[in-house]
Scaffold this active site. Sequence first.
Site, PDB file in Angstrom:
ATOM      1  N   ARG A  19       8.045  -3.898  -0.664  1.00  0.00           N
ATOM      2  CA  ARG A  19       8.046  -2.446  -0.420  1.00  0.00           C
ATOM      3  C   ARG A  19       9.357  -1.984   0.348  1.00  0.00           C
ATOM      4  O   ARG A  19       9.787  -0.910  -0.218  1.00  0.00           O
ATOM      5  CB  ARG A  19       6.726  -1.917  -0.005  1.00  0.00           C
ATOM      6  CG  ARG A  19       5.428  -2.179  -0.802  1.00  0.00           C
ATOM      7  CD  ARG A  19       4.268  -1.877   0.022  1.00  0.00           C
ATOM      8  NE  ARG A  19       3.916  -2.883   0.917  1.00  0.00           N
ATOM      9  CZ  ARG A  19       3.329  -2.782   1.867  1.00  0.00           C
ATOM     10  NH1 ARG A  19       2.042  -2.020   1.681  1.00  0.00           N
ATOM     11  NH2 ARG A  19       2.820  -3.880   2.709  1.00  0.00           N
ATOM     12  N   ASN A  37       1.215  -0.978  -2.388  1.00  0.00           N
ATOM     13  CA  ASN A  37       0.452  -2.213  -2.998  1.00  0.00           C
ATOM     14  C   ASN A  37      -0.676  -1.729  -3.629  1.00  0.00           C
ATOM     15  O   ASN A  37      -1.541  -1.121  -3.095  1.00  0.00           O
ATOM     16  CB  ASN A  37       0.195  -3.385  -1.664  1.00  0.00           C
ATOM     17  CG  ASN A  37       1.390  -4.030  -1.481  1.00  0.00           C
ATOM     18  OD1 ASN A  37       2.476  -4.159  -1.979  1.00  0.00           O
ATOM     19  ND2 ASN A  37       1.399  -4.530  -0.170  1.00  0.00           N
TER      20      ASN A  37
END
Length: 745
Positions: A19, A37
């Site tokens: 990320r 996620n």
Amino acid sequence: MRRSGRILVRGVVQGVGFRPFVFARALEYGIFGHVKNLGSEVEIYAKGDRFEDFLLSIRTGPPLARIDYLSVTPWEGPYPDDFLILPSSPGTMSGMIPPDIATCEECIADIDSRGGRYGSYWATSCVNCGPRYSIISTLPYDRERTVMQQFPMCNECGDEYAEPSCRRHHAQTIACERCGPHLILLDRNGNTVDCQDLIQETARLLDSGALIAIRGIGGFHIACIEESAGELKRRLGRSEQPFAIMVRNSDYVDQIACVSLEERLFLDSATRPIVVLEKRDRTAHTEISNLHTIGCMVPYTGLHHLLFSHLMHPLLVMTSANMPGYPMITDIDRAMASLSREVDFFLSHDRRIINRCDDSVVRDGFIIRLSRGMAPKRTRLPLGKSTILAVGPELNSNITIYKDDVATTSPHIGNVRNPGTFNYLKESIRTMGRLLGAETYDLIAHDAHPQFLSTRYARELADEGGGRLVPVQHHRAHIAAATPDPCIGITIDGVGYGDDGTIWGGEIFAGQIPDYERVGHLEVVPMPGGDLATTYPERMLYGILPEPDVEEILLSRGWNDLELDILKAQLHKNLNVAMTSSTGRVLDAVSALLGLCDEKTYDGEPAMKLESVAVGGRACEWDLSFFRNASTEVLSTRSLMKSALREYNSIRSGDHHHISDVAASFQYNLARGIAGLAVHAAQDCGIPLVVLSGGVAYNRMIRETIIDQVRKAGLELFINAEYPVGDGCISFGQCRYAAASVKSG
Ligand SMILES: [Zn+2]
Ligand SMILES: [Zn+2]
């Protein structure tokens, strides 16, 4: 030219800094949208003029990521007017958490900067390093689903976590002295040792000779200096088994052992396995290893690093605190209960270990133990739509789960003969199943041995959740793990349950998965007393050569007439005599003949001692004897053993031959014979590819002789170095074999 879309990424994409990596690329390319996620995948919504450049830049992912699959679907919006990392949400479970990763150079530098926030803090980590598999219970990978949830971030850690330009941006393991896990030093009675710096004190105690259990990333080690190795052996009751060592750095390893470029890369890699190396001086470090090799690793956690920064000695014996084959001890209560007589102190911490992980072991570039840093291991492999569980063999076991085109193999489990390890097997199946979102299985592959605990458990699982059972013969699993292509397969190892109920272990197969026909093998010889012949290889020797010369040798080695008579009667009346074509047992027998080992105290001991003695020996060519038995060709190991006996007798009668020459000659000629079987089979079947597998292939001389002979015959020889060549490849092979047998059936 696309300007926006929804991107879905699958693979090892959580716990690797995906990320923050995407976030940084989005800033770089002026992208709006968000990343999060989703289940075990990563979902990105992105919009901007440089969308295609952005897409290209994220295709490889951050260094630790393994992308199995990336898809882009159109999505017009709406989009936010900046780029955000959003909270995780539940979704598809297809990916995997990465293995635990050695502390990176930058974190080590942080630990070394005395005034800094991380100065001397042992559990320092970042988005690129630290524990992963060992601390996680389920995905998505967020702090609340790891053991780190016990340690709420302090303000400073929180600031770094939120800062996009920081290496710890969204690092779930971020922690410092103020908010993170803490060490504790206890004496053997459980009393806290009070001192300023626990690591410095531990180093001082080690330097003064203490034996200390140290809780690491995936379990407890016992550590001590070389001078205390003898005492450690005495307390553990392991007089012969070599210990692994942790050495200050790889440059120092050079002083102890010969390190090739490839071996140095392994030593210093992020996986940091134990690398089995050839000693520079085989007469040195004998308290650690009485073989010609020594298993070395370098520090892989902040704790190890700090320990060595205080330690005066250049190396530490570092052995798993469990009994060999048993699961690693992970919690302090168990450690205190089972080790308080063996060790003087315990250096522990309050970060729980959810999934244990033993050290990985590598030799000559081949994996011996697939574990910390290397497993869970993922291989992309189209085997169809079925979800498959493979429960592995009995010894040196692990498991493999196949789902959605990827096979994932667990870290090393151990010898599934005892309840402790059996429970660990069941636990590994549950953990990996949960992480992969596999609750039931279409196929459950297991060893062909009907009595193995793992076989029985496979049946239980099939009874409970459905799923078709697929028994896979041990050595066929070895070949299947090596290649799905048509081949001649050589499998040389200790034991595997054969089609005919005898113990196989020196087998040649021909064909393609799942149709491997046994076309050759080593001579089938008796094992008087069954397993006893494995523990006491002199029994094996007499099983192969029940001759007066051997009787005389046994009597000269302390056997009495009565014992010998019982052994003779046992063979004669065929009482409790197993039959075997195992390569390992033949090596054991010759090790016994040469007086190198009369009792096996650890796995592979007689054969390893034989190999050690053979190094430096001069191999002579002996006559090989082959014969046919129905449709198979057989190499006579009796005839080889007779040659060895003849040579051995000539030494005893004062001839100039040396034991090392006999050991070398035996290995060389056995390998030549095995290669001969494979070459004959290849010529008969017209198959140009030969694959080699099985634990005996770790023996360098045997392996290299086989490779050499097979290549000289104009054939290709392949060894799959991605998986262990020993039994650590079996669950992967079972998985591949099961898929193929169902397809063809
Ligand atoms: Zn780091
Ligand atoms: Zn903190």
